[in-house]
Write an enzyme that holds these catalytic residues in place. Structure first.
Site, PDB file in Angstrom:
ATOM      1  CE1 TYR A 171      -3.803   2.369   0.767  1.00  0.00           C
ATOM      2  CE2 TYR A 171      -2.469   3.126   2.616  1.00  0.00           C
ATOM      3  CZ  TYR A 171      -3.559   3.278   1.782  1.00  0.00           C
ATOM      4  OH  TYR A 171      -4.415   4.343   1.979  1.00  0.00           O
ATOM      5  CE  LYS A 175      -3.778   5.099  -1.422  1.00  0.00           C
ATOM      6  NZ  LYS A 175      -4.817   5.597  -2.353  1.00  0.00           N
TER       7      LYS A 175
END
Length: 300
Positions: A171, A175
């Site tokens: 993640y 991002k």
């Protein structure tokens, strides 16, 4: 409300719940016509249902607004293309794209499966890139035809992408990639009348309630900034990253040159090491990785 987005057509991905739903409702309250995209998947991306998107559409219509549901997979070429086509065929234009869709598959790095890596990178990075690509192609064509374009893109990064987050290597990498994509898109698309920014929101949603149990800020607290960035009122603001939590807005400042040493010739390894230590002593310390403590990490 001020009708800040009156006449604008706005796409919000991942808009069936949480932040996306709050954004869609907030845009509609300001006069926008909204394309509500959501696959209706679980927190890990499994399953799928059109119900969440349709419920948000019904909420908007019940309040007197205009909205249409889109259930395509925006991390696929076909789904992203049909998303833009839905806006154009339903409302005749597209003005704002809010890339918000995503899910989590949290693991410590040594336990992180390749499929979990690929799935999270796909939904976040490809799920930003492909809608942006198809929307930008439309706006470029409009600009080249001499039609005025006042387009806005709001991408969704995270503190995990800016500082890192223990147990979220996939993640955090995704991002961080979205920040890079935002900066490049802002530089490339400005000539066509397109502004591109990113937000790093902090709010209590399905995705954050387990990982950050003490987080109490609401998704609705983030949406006002997103609406402003997605409106014509944000003229001149592009290539920026904002952190938003409750009543706090912060302009995030990324990598830039810090202390520097230049020997004017090649360093030896020992010289390079000594120079690096000297520079680090002058530099600002990095922000703490989420979930990390001085002696180790919070979770295993």
């Amino acid at each position: 409300m001020t009708a800040m987005c009156h006449g604008r057509v706005v796409i919000v991905t991942g808009a069936g719940r949480g932040l996306g739903r709050a954004h869609a409702l907030a845009f509609a309250a300001e006069g926008a016509r909204v394309v509500v995209n959501d696959l209706g998947v679980g927190l890990d991306g499994a399953g799928g249902s059109g119900d969440p998107a349709q419920r948000v559409v019904e909420e908007i219509r019940a309040a007197g607004g205009e909205a249409v549901a889109h259930g395509g997979d925006i991390a696929s070429t076909e789904g992203a293309a049909s998303l833009v086509t839905t806006a154009l065929e339903t409302y005749g234009r597209l003005d704002t794209l809010v890339n918000n869709a995503g899910f989590l598959r949290d693991r410590m790095l040594v336990n992180l499966a390749e499929d979990d890596w690929d799935a999270v990178l796909r939904v976040h990075v490809k799920g930003h890139f492909l809608p942006l690509k198809h929307a930008a192609a439309h706006w470029r064509a409009e600009s080249r035809e001499g039609r005025p374009v006042v387009a806005r893109v709001v991408n969704t990064t995270s503190g995990a992408g800016l500082l890192g987050s223990v147990g979220q290597g996939n993640y955090a990498a995704a991002k961080a990639g979205i920040v890079g994509l935002t900066l490049v898109a802002a530089a490339e698309l400005g000539r066509y009348g397109v502004q591109v920014n990113a937000i790093a929101p902090a709010a209590r949603t399905r995705m954050t309630e387990d990982a950050f149990s003490g987080l109490s800020a609401l998704p609705e607290d983030v949406s006002p900034l997103v609406v402003w960035l997605g409106s014509a009122a944000s003229t001149g603001v592009t290539g920026r990253v904002f952190e938003a939590e409750a009543g706090r807005i912060t302009v995030m400042e990324g990598w830039r040159p810090g202390p520097t040493a230049d020997k004017g010739a090649r360093w030896t390894p020992s010289e390079a090491g000594a120079a690096a230590r000297g520079l680090l002593a002058e530099a600002e310390p990095p922000g703490r990785v989420y979930g990390a403590v001085r002696s180790g990490v919070v979770r295993d």
